[in-house]
Enzyme design. Structure first.
Site, PDB file in Angstrom:
ATOM      1  CG  ASP A  92      -1.988  -1.025   1.330  1.00 23.91           C
ATOM      2  OD1 ASP A  92      -3.145  -0.841   1.160  1.00 23.91           O
ATOM      3  OD2 ASP A  92      -1.542  -2.314   1.721  1.00 23.91           O
ATOM      4  CD  GLU A 117      -6.862   3.178   2.224  1.00 31.15           C
ATOM      5  OE1 GLU A 117      -6.606   2.677   1.090  1.00 31.15           O
ATOM      6  OE2 GLU A 117      -7.068   2.552   3.125  1.00 31.15           O
ATOM      7  CG  ASP A 180      -7.715   2.735  -2.342  1.00 29.82           C
ATOM      8  OD1 ASP A 180      -6.611   2.378  -1.655  1.00 29.82           O
ATOM      9  OD2 ASP A 180      -8.855   2.469  -1.836  1.00 29.82           O
ATOM     10  CB  ILE A 182      -3.633  -1.801  -2.400  1.00 30.07           C
ATOM     11  CG1 ILE A 182      -2.217  -1.869  -2.820  1.00 30.07           C
ATOM     12  CG2 ILE A 182      -4.484  -3.196  -2.248  1.00 30.07           C
ATOM     13  CD1 ILE A 182      -1.506  -3.239  -2.108  1.00 30.07           C
ATOM     14  CG  ASP A 183     -10.575  -0.156  -3.738  1.00 34.27           C
ATOM     15  OD1 ASP A 183     -10.878   0.304  -2.450  1.00 34.27           O
ATOM     16  OD2 ASP A 183     -11.305  -0.518  -4.299  1.00 34.27           O
ATOM     17  CB  THR A 185      -5.545  -3.844   2.149  1.00 34.82           C
ATOM     18  OG1 THR A 185      -5.510  -2.440   1.545  1.00 34.82           O
ATOM     19  CG2 THR A 185      -4.459  -4.309   2.689  1.00 34.82           C
ATOM     20  CG  ASP A 333     -12.471   3.518  -0.687  1.00 37.05           C
ATOM     21  OD1 ASP A 333     -11.550   2.777  -1.007  1.00 37.05           O
ATOM     22  OD2 ASP A 333     -12.546   3.699   0.399  1.00 37.05           O
TER      23      ASP A 333
HETATM   24  N1  LIG Z   1     -15.690  -1.330   7.513  1.00 34.70           N
HETATM   25  C1  LIG Z   1     -15.788  -0.841   6.174  1.00 34.70           C
HETATM   26  N2  LIG Z   1     -16.618  -0.649   5.572  1.00 34.70           N
HETATM   27  C2  LIG Z   1     -16.819  -0.441   4.284  1.00 34.70           C
HETATM   28  N3  LIG Z   1     -15.790  -0.421   3.453  1.00 34.70           N
HETATM   29  C3  LIG Z   1     -14.556  -0.660   3.975  1.00 34.70           C
HETATM   30  C4  LIG Z   1     -14.364  -0.904   5.548  1.00 34.70           C
HETATM   31  N4  LIG Z   1     -13.155  -0.955   5.964  1.00 34.70           N
HETATM   32  C5  LIG Z   1     -12.439  -0.817   4.751  1.00 34.70           C
HETATM   33  N5  LIG Z   1     -13.391  -0.381   3.771  1.00 34.70           N
HETATM   34  C6  LIG Z   1     -12.970  -0.112   2.334  1.00 34.70           C
HETATM   35  O1  LIG Z   1     -13.807  -0.835   1.351  1.00 34.70           O
HETATM   36  C7  LIG Z   1     -12.959  -1.075   0.226  1.00 34.70           C
HETATM   37  C8  LIG Z   1     -13.234  -2.519  -0.119  1.00 34.70           C
HETATM   38  O2  LIG Z   1     -14.403  -2.942  -0.411  1.00 34.70           O
HETATM   39  P1  LIG Z   1     -14.914  -4.255  -1.024  1.00 34.70           P
HETATM   40  O3  LIG Z   1     -15.634  -4.603   0.156  1.00 34.70           O
HETATM   41  O4  LIG Z   1     -15.587  -3.592  -1.975  1.00 34.70           O
HETATM   42  O5  LIG Z   1     -13.537  -4.641  -1.412  1.00 34.70           O
HETATM   43  C9  LIG Z   1     -11.775  -0.534   0.438  1.00 34.70           C
HETATM   44  O6  LIG Z   1     -11.470   0.689  -0.068  1.00 34.70           O
HETATM   45  C10 LIG Z   1     -11.570  -0.772   1.807  1.00 34.70           C
HETATM   46  O7  LIG Z   1     -10.339  -0.212   2.060  1.00 34.70           O
HETATM   47  P2  LIG Z   1      -9.218  -0.518   1.432  1.00 34.70           P
HETATM   48  O8  LIG Z   1      -8.568   0.368   0.555  1.00 34.70           O
HETATM   49  O9  LIG Z   1      -8.168  -0.330   2.670  1.00 34.70           O
HETATM   50  O10 LIG Z   1      -8.891  -1.935   1.279  1.00 34.70           O
HETATM   51 MG   LIG Z   2     -10.233   1.337  -0.783  1.00 31.92          MG
HETATM   52 MG   LIG Z   3      -6.517   1.194   0.129  1.00 30.78          MG
HETATM   53 MG   LIG Z   4      -6.902   0.625   3.539  1.00 32.32          MG
END
Ligand SMILES: Nc1ncnc2c1ncn2[C@@H]1O[C@H](COP(=O)(O)O)[C@@H](O)[C@H]1OP(=O)(O)O
Ligand SMILES: [Mg+2]
Ligand SMILES: [Mg+2]
Ligand SMILES: [Mg+2]
Length: 396
Positions: A92, A117, A180, A182-183, A185, A333
């Site tokens: 990330d 992010e 983002d 890494i979207d 993670t 996101d």
């Molecule tokens: N509690 C949460 N509720 C909804 N989305 C979240 C939560 N925690 C992290 N995310 C973020 O939701 C996205 C992933 O969603 P999906 O469920 O569609 O894979 C990511 O952007 C993730 O962040 P990150 O970028 O840190 O991975």
């Molecule tokens: Mg994300």
């Molecule tokens: Mg991310």
């Molecule tokens: Mg994240």
């Protein structure tokens, strides 16, 4: 203003200046006159964002290379927890540093603002030095493998600075990159789907998006086929410029195809995407909406904005996202995924049917959730969403 931001062996300076083009360019004209004819829009957008698109594709592709390298050999020490308990990895941070650095190198004459992010707070704590060194080495290895910045070796301090360029608040004035690194993670850590999501906001409107999905098969994942692909058949990059459509190519080549959302208008033939993680989206609400609509197929659950990419090429027709109470959606996101779907002919709104507004800063203020589908299915989807939410109000 000139910023000597990176320790470079030959020490060329990265000069950050205000772009005079911003003041008088047709871009302002475009964003203030959204009712322009599509043909004119296309002409302006493809004329105006060519450099930015090339830079964004290069940055996202290099970041994808870094993430693939880490995903193949992830170490326990590579993963940490953030204050909100969500995971963050060296990939990330490395991806964010790389994208920030590449955009500044490729677009030296533009004012640089990045809404991203990650930040370096945890990397500056006692005991994080080894992690920071690993990130720095990863970034330098990827830059060296590309060969286009052979004059550059970044120090740990340069990496921290590149990451912290992402602290911009965004907003409705000027240009802001939205990243983002890494979207998804959690998907990345499972070896599943994730995306490097990069978009450009101009006067509050998303005008460009690049979505690199290193584990997404090049062929359709309809019916959940993503697990059966051979290694050579995975890795997609989607890109869109406002008014210019959405294109996709393999991460290994640049021969692009135009993509289009599915034209299915019978919900019985439709399939829908949702989060893999039940903690990210209410699966019970999605299934009640799908049932009301008459969808027969089970949900396709995958991580990240890869869902937007898959929907933009018609692998599925609906994406439903209903975070649990209290969660605030961030612009990084959705910005890249939003334009990739919109330019492929899809519609992205909140659960009340309002368009998403990316001009309000780092967060999206929206009603309840995000829904995505094609133009034909949107009215009946909105009706099913409204009815299901009314039935479930006590648990929302
Ligand atoms: N509690 C949460 N509720 C909804 N989305 C979240 C939560 N925690 C992290 N995310 C973020 O939701 C996205 C992933 O969603 P999906 O469920 O569609 O894979 C990511 O952007 C993730 O962040 P990150 O970028 O840190 O991975
Ligand atoms: Mg994300
Ligand atoms: Mg991310
Ligand atoms: Mg994240």
């Amino acid at each position: 203003m000139s910023v000597n931001f990176v320790s470079i062996i030959a020490k060329p300076k990265i000069t950050i200046t205000t772009n005079p083009f911003l003041v008088s360019s047709p871009l302002l004209f475009f964003s203030n006159k959204t009712k322009m004819k599509p043909s004119i829009l296309t002409a302006f957008s493809s004329m105006s964002y060519d450099k930015e698109l090339a830079a964004a594709k290069k940055a996202a592709s290099l970041a994808a290379r870094l993430c693939q390298k880490v995903q193949k050999a992830i170490l326990q020490s590579d993963v940490q927890s953030k204050s909100d308990k969500s995971p963050v990895t060296v990939a990330d941070y490395g991806s964010q540093a790389l994208v920030s650095y590449v955009l500044q190198r490729e677009l030296p004459s533009e004012l640089f603002s990045l809404v991203a992010e990650e930040d370096s707070e945890d990397l500056r704590k006692d005991g994080a030095q080894e992690t920071l060194e690993r990130i720095t080495k990863l970034v330098n290895d990827i830059l060296a493998s590309d060969g286009s910045y052979s004059d550059s070796i970044l120090s740990a301090d340069d990496v921290v600075k590149a990451i912290d360029c992402g602290k911009s608040e965004g907003g409705s004035r000027g240009r802001h990159w939205v990243l983002d690194p890494i979207d998804g993670t959690k998907g990345f850590l499972r070896g599943d789907q994730y995306a490097i999501a990069l978009a450009l906001l101009d006067e509050g409107t998303v005008v460009l998006g690049v979505l690199a999905c290193p584990n997404l098969p090049l062929t359709s994942i309809a019916g959940g086929g993503s697990h059966h692909s051979l290694p050579g058949e995975v890795g997609c990059l989607f890109f869109s410029v406002a008014g210019g459509g959405t294109y996709m190519h393999s991460l290994d080549s640049s021969s692009a195809v135009k993509v289009q959302v599915s034209s299915i208008d019978n919900p019985e033939e439709a399939s829908f995407f949702e989060s893999y993680e039940a903690a990210h989206s209410m699966h019970d609400l999605s299934s009640s909406i799908a049932k009301k609509l008459g969808v027969k197929a089970p949900p396709v659950r995958i991580d990240s904005q890869a869902k937007y990419g898959a929907l933009s090429r018609g692998d599925g027709v609906i994406y439903l996202r209903f975070p649990h109470k209290g969660y605030r959606e961030k612009i990084w996101d959705h910005a890249a995924g939003y334009i990739v779907v919109a330019e492929a002919g899809g519609v992205v709104t909140d659960a009340a049917g309002n368009p998403l507004d990316f001009s309000k800063g780092r967060y999206l203020d929206l009603d309840t959730g995000i829904i995505v589908t094609n133009q034909k299915l949107m009215p009946s989807l909105l009706k099913a969403v409204r009815e299901s939410i009314e039935e479930k109000v006590p648990s929302l």
